[in-house]
Design a protein around this motif. Structure first.
Motif, PDB file in Angstrom:
ATOM      1  N   LYS A 263       0.832  -1.196   0.000  1.00  0.00           N
ATOM      2  CA  LYS A 263       0.000   0.000   0.000  1.00  0.00           C
ATOM      3  C   LYS A 263       0.868   1.247   0.000  1.00  0.00           C
ATOM      4  O   LYS A 263       1.978   1.255   0.506  1.00  0.00           O
ATOM      5  CB  LYS A 263      -0.919   0.004   1.228  1.00  0.00           C
ATOM      6  CG  LYS A 263      -2.006  -1.071   1.199  1.00  0.00           C
ATOM      7  CD  LYS A 263      -2.898  -0.974   2.422  1.00  0.00           C
ATOM      8  CE  LYS A 263      -4.003  -2.026   2.386  1.00  0.00           C
ATOM      9  NZ  LYS A 263      -4.874  -1.952   3.573  1.00  0.00           N
ATOM     10  N   LYS A 264       0.317   2.315  -0.564  1.00  0.00           N
ATOM     11  CA  LYS A 264       1.051   3.557  -0.703  1.00  0.00           C
ATOM     12  C   LYS A 264       1.577   4.067   0.647  1.00  0.00           C
ATOM     13  O   LYS A 264       2.737   4.463   0.761  1.00  0.00           O
ATOM     14  CB  LYS A 264       0.155   4.622  -1.345  1.00  0.00           C
ATOM     15  CG  LYS A 264       0.828   5.955  -1.584  1.00  0.00           C
ATOM     16  CD  LYS A 264      -0.174   7.012  -2.030  1.00  0.00           C
ATOM     17  CE  LYS A 264      -0.841   6.639  -3.327  1.00  0.00           C
ATOM     18  NZ  LYS A 264      -1.727   7.728  -3.827  1.00  0.00           N
ATOM     19  N   SER A 267       4.555   2.055   1.917  1.00  0.00           N
ATOM     20  CA  SER A 267       5.741   2.307   1.096  1.00  0.00           C
ATOM     21  C   SER A 267       6.363   3.657   1.427  1.00  0.00           C
ATOM     22  O   SER A 267       7.589   3.786   1.525  1.00  0.00           O
ATOM     23  CB  SER A 267       5.364   2.259  -0.388  1.00  0.00           C
ATOM     24  OG  SER A 267       4.902   0.984  -0.748  1.00  0.00           O
ATOM     25  N   LEU A 331       8.936   4.930  -6.435  1.00  0.00           N
ATOM     26  CA  LEU A 331       7.750   5.215  -5.623  1.00  0.00           C
ATOM     27  C   LEU A 331       6.796   6.144  -6.366  1.00  0.00           C
ATOM     28  O   LEU A 331       5.574   5.926  -6.374  1.00  0.00           O
ATOM     29  CB  LEU A 331       8.175   5.852  -4.295  1.00  0.00           C
ATOM     30  CG  LEU A 331       7.067   6.102  -3.273  1.00  0.00           C
ATOM     31  CD1 LEU A 331       6.569   4.785  -2.697  1.00  0.00           C
ATOM     32  CD2 LEU A 331       7.553   7.014  -2.166  1.00  0.00           C
ATOM     33  N   HIS A 335       3.270   4.257  -7.600  1.00  0.00           N
ATOM     34  CA  HIS A 335       2.099   4.622  -6.804  1.00  0.00           C
ATOM     35  C   HIS A 335       1.332   5.797  -7.399  1.00  0.00           C
ATOM     36  O   HIS A 335       0.523   6.429  -6.731  1.00  0.00           O
ATOM     37  CB  HIS A 335       2.507   4.901  -5.356  1.00  0.00           C
ATOM     38  CG  HIS A 335       2.818   3.640  -4.601  1.00  0.00           C
ATOM     39  ND1 HIS A 335       1.853   2.723  -4.267  1.00  0.00           N
ATOM     40  CD2 HIS A 335       3.990   3.130  -4.136  1.00  0.00           C
ATOM     41  CE1 HIS A 335       2.403   1.719  -3.620  1.00  0.00           C
ATOM     42  NE2 HIS A 335       3.700   1.928  -3.532  1.00  0.00           N
ATOM     43  N   TYR A 337       1.835   8.991  -8.773  1.00  0.00           N
ATOM     44  CA  TYR A 337       1.903  10.448  -8.594  1.00  0.00           C
ATOM     45  C   TYR A 337       2.165  11.083  -9.960  1.00  0.00           C
ATOM     46  O   TYR A 337       3.259  11.592 -10.245  1.00  0.00           O
ATOM     47  CB  TYR A 337       3.002  10.818  -7.596  1.00  0.00           C
ATOM     48  CG  TYR A 337       2.676  10.409  -6.184  1.00  0.00           C
ATOM     49  CD1 TYR A 337       1.826  11.186  -5.385  1.00  0.00           C
ATOM     50  CD2 TYR A 337       3.197   9.246  -5.642  1.00  0.00           C
ATOM     51  CE1 TYR A 337       1.528  10.810  -4.088  1.00  0.00           C
ATOM     52  CE2 TYR A 337       2.898   8.866  -4.333  1.00  0.00           C
ATOM     53  CZ  TYR A 337       2.068   9.651  -3.573  1.00  0.00           C
ATOM     54  OH  TYR A 337       1.773   9.273  -2.285  1.00  0.00           O
TER      55      TYR A 337
END
Length: 459
Positions: A263-264, A267, A331, A335, A337
């Motif tokens: 899960k974000k 992490s 990341l 995830h 962004y």
């Protein structure tokens, strides 16, 4: 995870050995002018790589990690089809701008869809966490590529034959692997997932155009402003720093995949607590590399490339931030962004291209180095500031211990570790907020200290 990281590092080290071995023969059997011409051709191939949608490798890895293997098929169809535009671009450049190398550009155009358009097999295996299979396939590929190039350059000492040998070898390997995995995947297609992944992949591809140009345009500008011989000096200077960066990225792949599969919030927490460890890792390797570079360049490339040493040391100095930047980049991509990634990629890559255009005509090789260092510093600084400002996790504190039974009565969320050094224990130490005081090995206490895991006594 440590075993996987070591396997990935070993794979990169073996690749570096094959690569350096190949460069040894190229440097010895080609003149500086021929060596520079060969690097110039590879630069054009890389520069037009955005037509092959190389950014789809990230989507294939992410999709495989999330158990949707079918997207490997979809991605290869899309990348191969659009890579034909890259072949067209190579023909245009050869016929109108690089007429002295027309034959080479025609050959590159023929091989381009197979060389660059269907090269997603490794990313597929990484996403499935099949690191051992990935390792052996890469070793065999690197061995075949190195061997055929060495044979070609020793026998013929000709840039054209060397280029054809490289392109043909990699194209055959790509075609074989893609066909094998394509037939092996039996999973049914999910149109919604295909649409979502393709949309994200195209978005990344559009963003990567500027980045793709910035990654190799310095070679083309340098060759235009100076000579193939000067380009050869820079090409040698960047080889070892590039190989070292690849070792970092290879060794960090298991960690990146671990972050992608969680899960974000989890992490983000783990990466925040890993910043000092990543910087320390990079600093140690950069320092050792700088000390060994003069010996390595003299031994591998000979005295005619001694001028490359100073440039190589300057490029190596910035390597200490590579581990941190690599993990932050993973990341950001894995995830989702998207807006932040878009802004940073476009601004940083655009700035680097501008710096190349302004600095290379004046400072030549030093102009490239100044632009590269400034680019790395700017990207890392922006990524780090953005990352530190992310909201903290609201989950309950996690307590690290060796003996779970002694603290059950406190009803706390715990991470239980053993004295064995492995990836699972290291992640647990980093993830934990508090270390319940006990008798721990020195390595546990060091990692806990560097990852800001506080020590407490139970009441």
């Amino acid at each position: 995870m440590i075993k996987k990281s070591l396997l990935m590092s070993l794979n990169t080290i073996i690749g570096m050995i094959f690569g350096i071995g190949t460069q040894y023969f190229l440097a010895r059997y080609l003149t500086q002018g021929q060596y520079g011409e060969f690097q110039l051709m590879l630069s054009w191939m890389t520069l037009l790589g955005f037509f092959a949608l190389n950014s789809f490798n990230t989507i294939v890895t992410k999709s495989a990690a999330q158990k949707y293997e079918y997207y490997f098929k979809t991605a290869n169809k899309i990348c191969f089809s659009l890579s034909i535009l890259g072949s067209l671009g190579l023909l245009i450049i050869g016929f109108f701008f690089e007429t002295n190398y027309l034959t080479m550009f025609i050959l590159m155009a023929i091989f381009f869809p197979f060389y660059s358009g269907i090269n997603l097999s490794n990313d597929y295996l990484i996403g499935l966490s099949k690191f051992e299979k990935y390792f052996w396939i890469n070793v065999i590929t690197q061995f075949l590529s190195a061997t055929t190039q060495i044979i070609a350059v020793v026998i013929f000492k000709n840039t054209l034959i060397l280029l054809v040998t490289l392109l043909a070898t990699i194209s055959i390997i790509n075609f074989t692997l893609t066909t094998y995995f394509y037939r092996k995947i039996e999973q049914k297609r999910d149109k919604n997932k295909d649409k979502e992944n393709t949309k994200y992949g195209i978005r990344l591809a559009l963003l990567s155009i500027v980045g793709s140009i910035s990654s190799r345009i310095q070679y083309i500008i340098l060759a235009a402003m100076t000579s193939p011989a000067t380009l050869a000096i820079y090409a040698v200077a960047q080889i070892l720093p590039t190989k070292i960066r690849n070792i970092f990225k290879g060794s960090l792949n298991p960690f990146s995949i671990f972050l992608a599969s969680n899960k974000k919030e989890k992490s983000i927490k783990i990466v925040k607590k890993s910043i000092i460890l990543l910087l320390l890792f990079g600093l140690i390797v950069a320092g050792i590399s700088i000390l060994l570079l003069p010996i390595a360049i003299n031994l591998i490339f000979g005295q005619k490339y001694l001028d490359s040493i100073y440039y190589s040391i300057a490029l190596t100095a910035i390597i200490f931030i590579v581990p941190l930047n690599s993990v932050l980049g993973s990341l950001i991509i894995y995830h989702g962004y998207k807006k932040f990634y878009t802004k940073v990629s476009l601004i940083a890559s655009g700035l680097q291209i501008i710096l190349f255009i302004l600095l290379i005509p004046i400072f030549h090789i030093w102009g490239i180095i100044m632009a590269v260092i400034l680019h790395q510093i700017i990207v890392t600084t922006i990524n780090t500031i953005w990352f530190i400002k992310l909201p903290k996790s609201k989950d309950a504190n996690i307590y690290l211990c060796k003996n779970e039974n002694e603290i059950n009565k406190h009803k706390m969320q715990i991470n239980k570790i053993t004295n064995k050094i492995n990836g699972e224990n290291i992640i647990k130490i980093i993830e934990s907020d508090y270390l319940i005081k006990d008798t721990y090995p020195l390595w546990v206490r060091i990692i806990a200290f560097l990852s800001f895991t506080k020590s407490i006594y139970l009441p």
